[in-house]
Scaffold this motif. Sequence first.
Motif, PDB file in Angstrom:
ATOM      1  N   TRP A 136      -8.831  -7.133 -32.405  1.00 18.26           N
ATOM      2  CA  TRP A 136      -7.806  -6.901 -31.277  1.00 18.26           C
ATOM      3  C   TRP A 136      -7.639  -5.440 -31.126  1.00 18.26           C
ATOM      4  N   CYS A 137      -7.191  -5.137 -30.110  1.00 18.65           N
ATOM      5  CA  CYS A 137      -7.246  -3.699 -29.937  1.00 18.65           C
ATOM      6  C   CYS A 137      -5.833  -3.314 -30.628  1.00 18.65           C
ATOM      7  N   HIS A 138      -5.810  -1.998 -31.283  1.00 18.90           N
ATOM      8  CA  HIS A 138      -5.010  -1.572 -32.172  1.00 18.90           C
ATOM      9  C   HIS A 138      -3.752  -1.097 -31.659  1.00 18.90           C
ATOM     10  N   ASN A 139      -3.841  -0.642 -30.433  1.00 20.20           N
ATOM     11  CA  ASN A 139      -2.809   0.007 -29.865  1.00 20.20           C
ATOM     12  C   ASN A 139      -1.558  -0.956 -29.721  1.00 20.20           C
ATOM     13  N   PRO A 140      -0.418  -0.791 -30.466  1.00 17.83           N
ATOM     14  CA  PRO A 140       0.678  -1.767 -30.621  1.00 17.83           C
ATOM     15  C   PRO A 140       1.218  -1.941 -29.201  1.00 17.83           C
ATOM     16  N   ASP A 141       0.985  -1.285 -28.232  1.00 18.19           N
ATOM     17  CA  ASP A 141       1.390  -1.691 -26.927  1.00 18.19           C
ATOM     18  C   ASP A 141       0.224  -2.096 -25.990  1.00 18.19           C
ATOM     19  N   CYS A 142      -0.817  -2.233 -26.033  1.00 17.04           N
ATOM     20  CA  CYS A 142      -2.130  -2.645 -25.333  1.00 17.04           C
ATOM     21  C   CYS A 142      -1.573  -3.930 -24.544  1.00 17.04           C
ATOM     22  N   HIS A 143      -0.761  -4.719 -24.843  1.00 14.22           N
ATOM     23  CA  HIS A 143      -0.345  -5.954 -24.366  1.00 14.22           C
ATOM     24  C   HIS A 143       0.609  -5.563 -23.211  1.00 14.22           C
ATOM     25  N   SER A 181      -7.368  -7.901 -16.339  1.00 13.77           N
ATOM     26  CA  SER A 181      -8.381  -8.445 -17.540  1.00 13.77           C
ATOM     27  C   SER A 181      -7.115  -8.740 -18.887  1.00 13.77           C
ATOM     28  N   ARG A 182      -6.165  -8.387 -18.854  1.00 12.74           N
ATOM     29  CA  ARG A 182      -5.165  -8.839 -19.828  1.00 12.74           C
ATOM     30  C   ARG A 182      -4.126 -10.079 -19.601  1.00 12.74           C
ATOM     31  N   VAL A 183      -4.188 -10.570 -18.298  1.00 13.18           N
ATOM     32  CA  VAL A 183      -3.609 -11.672 -17.909  1.00 13.18           C
ATOM     33  C   VAL A 183      -4.183 -13.011 -18.486  1.00 13.18           C
ATOM     34  N   PHE A 206     -10.334   0.277 -30.611  1.00 12.59           N
ATOM     35  CA  PHE A 206      -9.367   0.410 -29.164  1.00 12.59           C
ATOM     36  C   PHE A 206     -10.241  -0.095 -28.214  1.00 12.59           C
ATOM     37  N   CYS A 207      -9.643  -0.602 -27.136  1.00  7.87           N
ATOM     38  CA  CYS A 207     -10.229  -1.256 -25.898  1.00  7.87           C
ATOM     39  C   CYS A 207     -10.769   0.032 -25.072  1.00  7.87           C
ATOM     40  N   ASN A 208      -9.884   1.130 -25.128  1.00  5.47           N
ATOM     41  CA  ASN A 208     -10.305   2.157 -24.128  1.00  5.47           C
ATOM     42  C   ASN A 208      -9.770   3.430 -24.800  1.00  5.47           C
ATOM     43  N   ASN A 235      -7.291   5.176 -23.380  1.00  3.40           N
ATOM     44  CA  ASN A 235      -6.025   5.283 -23.240  1.00  3.40           C
ATOM     45  C   ASN A 235      -5.288   4.538 -24.369  1.00  3.40           C
ATOM     46  N   CYS A 236      -5.636   3.371 -24.824  1.00  4.05           N
ATOM     47  CA  CYS A 236      -5.234   2.853 -25.781  1.00  4.05           C
ATOM     48  C   CYS A 236      -5.257   3.547 -27.242  1.00  4.05           C
ATOM     49  N   LEU A 237      -6.420   4.288 -27.266  1.00  5.52           N
ATOM     50  CA  LEU A 237      -6.786   5.227 -28.421  1.00  5.52           C
ATOM     51  C   LEU A 237      -5.725   6.383 -28.652  1.00  5.52           C
TER      52      LEU A 237
HETATM   53 ZN    ZN Z   1      -5.867  -1.749 -25.631  1.00  2.41          ZN
END
Ligand code: ZN
Length: 116
Positions: A6-13, A19-21, A50-52, A54-56
Motif C-alpha cells: 500500500w502506498c506509504h503516504n499516510p494521506d494518500c487516501h 483511481s482511488r474511488v 509510493f504510488c507517485n 507527490n505521495c513520496l
Molecule cells: Zn499514494
Amino acid sequence: MSNYNWCHNPDCHKIATQSRVRGSGDKKVLRTVKIRSGSHWRQDSIFDFFCNQNCLMQFLKKFRQEVANIRPVKQPSETPIKVKKTKQQSYRYQYSNGQSNRVPYTSTRTTIESAE
Ligand SMILES: [Zn+2]
C-alpha cells in the motif's frame, strides 16, 4: 509473501482522484493506492512504496526528521579530487553586415577527476 504494497503516504487516501474511488452507492471511499510489484520500472525503486512522486514528497515532508535520524550526518564527508584545467583552441562566430567571421579564441576546460 505479498506481491503488493500500500502506498506509504499516510494521506494518500485523502487525495481525490478517480483511481482511488472504491465502493458503490452512498458507501464510496477514497482508498490508499495499492502498488503491485513486478511492474519492472518500479522494481528496486522507492516507487515500490509510493504510488507517485507527490505521495513520496508528502511522506518526506511529514517524516523528514525520522528519515534524517535513520543515518545522522554530524560532519561533512570529503572525496579527494584533482582539478584539471586544459586549454584548447576554439572558435566563435562574429556577425556583422550579414557576414559571419570565424574568430579563434582559447577556451579553458575544467574537469574534476578522482584522486584515488
Ligand atoms: Zn499514494
